[in-house]
Design a protein around this motif. Structure first.
Motif, PDB file in Angstrom:
ATOM      1  N   ILE A   1      53.634  39.168  46.533  1.00  0.00           N
ATOM      2  CA  ILE A   1      53.480  37.668  47.041  1.00  0.00           C
ATOM      3  C   ILE A   1      51.787  37.368  47.792  1.00  0.00           C
ATOM      4  O   ILE A   1      51.223  36.580  47.493  1.00  0.00           O
ATOM      5  CB  ILE A   1      54.259  37.438  47.781  1.00  0.00           C
ATOM      6  CG1 ILE A   1      55.914  37.499  46.986  1.00  0.00           C
ATOM      7  CG2 ILE A   1      54.072  35.979  48.543  1.00  0.00           C
ATOM      8  CD1 ILE A   1      57.118  37.167  47.769  1.00  0.00           C
ATOM      9  N   SER A   2      51.473  38.490  48.477  1.00  0.00           N
ATOM     10  CA  SER A   2      50.359  38.464  49.357  1.00  0.00           C
ATOM     11  C   SER A   2      49.184  38.274  48.388  1.00  0.00           C
ATOM     12  O   SER A   2      48.134  37.515  48.640  1.00  0.00           O
ATOM     13  CB  SER A   2      50.108  39.329  50.120  1.00  0.00           C
ATOM     14  OG  SER A   2      48.793  39.279  51.211  1.00  0.00           O
ATOM     15  N   ARG A   3      49.222  39.390  47.389  1.00  0.00           N
ATOM     16  CA  ARG A   3      48.001  39.378  46.412  1.00  0.00           C
ATOM     17  C   ARG A   3      48.068  38.051  45.565  1.00  0.00           C
ATOM     18  O   ARG A   3      46.967  37.761  45.067  1.00  0.00           O
ATOM     19  CB  ARG A   3      48.305  40.612  45.769  1.00  0.00           C
ATOM     20  CG  ARG A   3      47.330  40.939  44.479  1.00  0.00           C
ATOM     21  CD  ARG A   3      47.525  41.954  43.729  1.00  0.00           C
ATOM     22  NE  ARG A   3      46.774  43.271  44.340  1.00  0.00           N
ATOM     23  CZ  ARG A   3      47.734  44.201  44.838  1.00  0.00           C
ATOM     24  NH1 ARG A   3      48.835  44.351  44.522  1.00  0.00           N
ATOM     25  NH2 ARG A   3      46.988  45.235  45.439  1.00  0.00           N
ATOM     26  N   SER A   4      49.143  37.655  45.379  1.00  0.00           N
ATOM     27  CA  SER A   4      49.292  36.375  44.260  1.00  0.00           C
ATOM     28  C   SER A   4      48.592  35.382  45.170  1.00  0.00           C
ATOM     29  O   SER A   4      47.979  34.342  44.637  1.00  0.00           O
ATOM     30  CB  SER A   4      50.718  36.089  43.936  1.00  0.00           C
ATOM     31  OG  SER A   4      50.680  34.828  43.171  1.00  0.00           O
ATOM     32  N   ARG A   5      49.059  35.039  46.580  1.00  0.00           N
ATOM     33  CA  ARG A   5      48.684  34.018  47.267  1.00  0.00           C
ATOM     34  C   ARG A   5      46.952  34.051  47.457  1.00  0.00           C
ATOM     35  O   ARG A   5      46.257  33.126  47.171  1.00  0.00           O
ATOM     36  CB  ARG A   5      49.193  34.164  48.439  1.00  0.00           C
ATOM     37  CG  ARG A   5      49.053  32.895  49.455  1.00  0.00           C
ATOM     38  CD  ARG A   5      50.028  32.927  50.667  1.00  0.00           C
ATOM     39  NE  ARG A   5      50.401  34.049  51.081  1.00  0.00           N
ATOM     40  CZ  ARG A   5      51.468  34.536  51.310  1.00  0.00           C
ATOM     41  NH1 ARG A   5      52.627  33.978  50.943  1.00  0.00           N
ATOM     42  NH2 ARG A   5      51.421  35.655  52.264  1.00  0.00           N
ATOM     43  N   SER A   6      46.476  35.012  47.579  1.00  0.00           N
ATOM     44  CA  SER A   6      45.080  35.442  47.505  1.00  0.00           C
ATOM     45  C   SER A   6      44.156  34.859  46.233  1.00  0.00           C
ATOM     46  O   SER A   6      43.312  34.233  46.464  1.00  0.00           O
ATOM     47  CB  SER A   6      44.609  36.869  47.876  1.00  0.00           C
ATOM     48  OG  SER A   6      45.226  37.229  49.303  1.00  0.00           O
ATOM     49  N   ARG A   7      44.736  35.201  45.054  1.00  0.00           N
ATOM     50  CA  ARG A   7      44.539  34.802  43.929  1.00  0.00           C
ATOM     51  C   ARG A   7      44.375  33.452  43.759  1.00  0.00           C
ATOM     52  O   ARG A   7      43.403  32.881  43.280  1.00  0.00           O
ATOM     53  CB  ARG A   7      45.027  35.325  42.816  1.00  0.00           C
ATOM     54  CG  ARG A   7      44.867  36.966  42.519  1.00  0.00           C
ATOM     55  CD  ARG A   7      45.450  37.708  41.125  1.00  0.00           C
ATOM     56  NE  ARG A   7      46.816  37.227  41.021  1.00  0.00           N
ATOM     57  CZ  ARG A   7      47.629  38.567  41.235  1.00  0.00           C
ATOM     58  NH1 ARG A   7      47.289  39.638  41.709  1.00  0.00           N
ATOM     59  NH2 ARG A   7      48.954  38.022  40.988  1.00  0.00           N
ATOM     60  N   GLN A   8      45.344  32.798  44.268  1.00  0.00           N
ATOM     61  CA  GLN A   8      45.496  31.194  44.188  1.00  0.00           C
ATOM     62  C   GLN A   8      44.532  30.800  45.067  1.00  0.00           C
ATOM     63  O   GLN A   8      44.118  29.654  44.590  1.00  0.00           O
ATOM     64  CB  GLN A   8      47.101  31.051  44.565  1.00  0.00           C
ATOM     65  CG  GLN A   8      48.037  31.227  43.508  1.00  0.00           C
ATOM     66  CD  GLN A   8      49.525  30.885  44.101  1.00  0.00           C
ATOM     67  OE1 GLN A   8      49.577  30.368  45.101  1.00  0.00           O
ATOM     68  NE2 GLN A   8      50.393  31.400  43.143  1.00  0.00           N
ATOM     69  N   MET A   9      44.212  31.195  46.068  1.00  0.00           N
ATOM     70  CA  MET A   9      43.255  30.616  47.181  1.00  0.00           C
ATOM     71  C   MET A   9      41.773  30.943  46.725  1.00  0.00           C
ATOM     72  O   MET A   9      40.889  30.692  47.339  1.00  0.00           O
ATOM     73  CB  MET A   9      43.510  31.019  48.618  1.00  0.00           C
ATOM     74  CG  MET A   9      44.939  30.687  49.148  1.00  0.00           C
ATOM     75  SD  MET A   9      45.249  31.424  50.681  1.00  0.00           S
ATOM     76  CE  MET A   9      43.762  30.664  51.449  1.00  0.00           C
ATOM     77  N   GLY A  10      41.702  31.621  45.416  1.00  0.00           N
ATOM     78  CA  GLY A  10      40.265  32.010  45.090  1.00  0.00           C
ATOM     79  C   GLY A  10      39.483  33.117  46.006  1.00  0.00           C
ATOM     80  O   GLY A  10      38.280  33.354  45.857  1.00  0.00           O
ATOM     81  N   GLU A  11      40.396  33.857  46.305  1.00  0.00           N
ATOM     82  CA  GLU A  11      39.939  35.149  47.180  1.00  0.00           C
ATOM     83  C   GLU A  11      39.796  36.340  46.487  1.00  0.00           C
ATOM     84  O   GLU A  11      39.616  37.428  46.950  1.00  0.00           O
ATOM     85  CB  GLU A  11      40.434  35.218  48.373  1.00  0.00           C
ATOM     86  CG  GLU A  11      40.508  34.048  49.534  1.00  0.00           C
ATOM     87  CD  GLU A  11      41.280  34.284  50.623  1.00  0.00           C
ATOM     88  OE1 GLU A  11      42.043  35.041  50.775  1.00  0.00           O
ATOM     89  OE2 GLU A  11      41.390  33.324  51.365  1.00  0.00           O
TER      90      GLU A  11
ATOM     91  N   ILE B   1      44.921  41.968  49.189  1.00  0.00           N
ATOM     92  CA  ILE B   1      46.102  41.867  50.040  1.00  0.00           C
ATOM     93  C   ILE B   1      45.450  40.911  51.283  1.00  0.00           C
ATOM     94  O   ILE B   1      44.404  41.871  51.837  1.00  0.00           O
ATOM     95  CB  ILE B   1      46.582  43.057  50.234  1.00  0.00           C
ATOM     96  CG1 ILE B   1      47.077  43.553  48.766  1.00  0.00           C
ATOM     97  CG2 ILE B   1      47.662  43.206  51.191  1.00  0.00           C
ATOM     98  CD1 ILE B   1      47.742  44.979  48.980  1.00  0.00           C
ATOM     99  N   GLU B   2      46.279  40.299  51.921  1.00  0.00           N
ATOM    100  CA  GLU B   2      45.896  39.644  53.201  1.00  0.00           C
ATOM    101  C   GLU B   2      45.864  40.806  54.252  1.00  0.00           C
ATOM    102  O   GLU B   2      46.633  41.640  54.101  1.00  0.00           O
ATOM    103  CB  GLU B   2      46.981  38.647  53.721  1.00  0.00           C
ATOM    104  CG  GLU B   2      46.635  37.529  52.402  1.00  0.00           C
ATOM    105  CD  GLU B   2      47.755  36.632  52.425  1.00  0.00           C
ATOM    106  OE1 GLU B   2      47.803  35.481  52.934  1.00  0.00           O
ATOM    107  OE2 GLU B   2      49.080  36.980  52.455  1.00  0.00           O
ATOM    108  N   SER B   3      45.086  40.586  55.214  1.00  0.00           N
ATOM    109  CA  SER B   3      44.675  41.642  56.191  1.00  0.00           C
ATOM    110  C   SER B   3      46.012  41.979  57.179  1.00  0.00           C
ATOM    111  O   SER B   3      46.134  43.113  57.229  1.00  0.00           O
ATOM    112  CB  SER B   3      43.670  41.147  57.293  1.00  0.00           C
ATOM    113  OG  SER B   3      44.093  40.017  57.983  1.00  0.00           O
ATOM    114  N   HIS B   4      46.970  41.136  57.313  1.00  0.00           N
ATOM    115  CA  HIS B   4      48.134  41.304  58.054  1.00  0.00           C
ATOM    116  C   HIS B   4      49.147  42.266  57.165  1.00  0.00           C
ATOM    117  O   HIS B   4      49.803  43.061  57.883  1.00  0.00           O
ATOM    118  CB  HIS B   4      48.778  39.959  58.638  1.00  0.00           C
ATOM    119  CG  HIS B   4      49.509  39.315  57.491  1.00  0.00           C
ATOM    120  ND1 HIS B   4      48.351  38.413  56.699  1.00  0.00           N
ATOM    121  CD2 HIS B   4      50.603  38.992  57.008  1.00  0.00           C
ATOM    122  CE1 HIS B   4      49.420  37.686  55.800  1.00  0.00           C
ATOM    123  NE2 HIS B   4      50.598  38.112  55.950  1.00  0.00           N
TER     124      HIS B   4
END
Length: 252
Positions: free
Chosen positions: A98-108, A112-115
């Motif tokens: 989910i974290s990886r998917s969220r990063s892709r949606q935000m264009g990052e 994986i998010e740092s936390h």
């Protein structure tokens, strides 16, 4: 220091070395999946079902006596702890996706998010502390039993480390591997200094069993891994034969 303590120390150091130097085995990290990784996965799963899970039956007595419950209920509780271990690491893997998917949606990018990175490292470090502790607190402390534990866990580490390093290469190589390697050494040291009650050791065994099964199967089952069944089966069969042979020698 006793002879057994020296042997378990060497085993812990070998586990730590697996974490530290796994990045040098880049030839294993390819698609279709390298047969040796599938072989390692089969070995780890065979160890759980033929050695750890049956050994949990010996801990149900400690649970029954400590909590004043019947043997059937105690066995159910032990197995529930194994399920908890599997479920905990499944939840971790879902959170990472989910974290990886969220990063892709935000264009990052595919990151994986740092936390979540620290949660991933922390969870595997906790599992390593448990595995390191159990080096010195197993029901079967014979030479054969320790050898089987070492082989299975070393191969499990190789499989799990490839998955973690694939998720975050830079962080793993920079500091993740050192934290995880240090965790298994910390677990060994705790095993030398702390004597947990039988019910706690049984709980650790159960949780580790569930975690190992999930971590192995998540690496073998995804279609994009193009995993290999026959090496996986070979690892399971060969290791099963070793466990059965060791059991026959002990009981014969």
């Amino acid at each position: 220091m006793s002879q057994v303590s020296i042997v378990t120390l060497l085993m812990a150091l070998a586990f730590a070395g697996t974490h530290i130097f796994i990045g040098r085995l880049d030839f294993l990290d390819r698609t279709p999946r390298n047969g040796w990784l599938s072989f390692a996965g089969g070995t780890a799963v065979a160890y759980v079902f033929l050695h750890i899970l049956p050994e949990l039956g010996g801990h149900r007595t400690a649970f029954a006596e400590a909590i004043s419950m019947g043997p059937e209920l105690a066995e159910t509780l032990v197995n529930s702890l194994a399920l908890l271990g599997l479920s905990s690491f499944y939840a971790l893997e879902r959170a990472i996706k989910i974290s990886r998917s969220r990063s892709r949606q935000m264009g990052e990018g595919d990151r994986i998010e740092s936390h979540m990175l620290w949660l991933h490292i922390g969870s595997f470090s906790l599992l390593n502390v448990m595995i390191g502790y159990l080096l010195s607190h197993r029901e079967d402390m014979s030479a054969g039993g320790l050898a089987l534990y070492f082989i299975a866990m070393a191969l499990h580490f190789a499989t799990a480390d490839f998955g973690m390093r694939r998720d975050h290469v830079k962080a793993y190589d920079a500091y993740g591997r050192w934290i995880i390697a240090g965790a298994v050494m910390l677990g060994w040291l705790m095993g030398m200094l702390i004597e947990l009650p039988g019910i706690a050791v049984g709980g650790l065994f159960a949780f580790v069993a569930g975690g190992v099964v999930l971590n192995v199967m998540k690496e073998e089952l995804p279609e994009d891994r193009q995993s290999r069944f026959w090496p996986f089966a070979a690892g399971a069969i060969i290791y099963s034969a070793l466990v059965i042979g060791e059991t026959m020698l002990v009981t014969g």
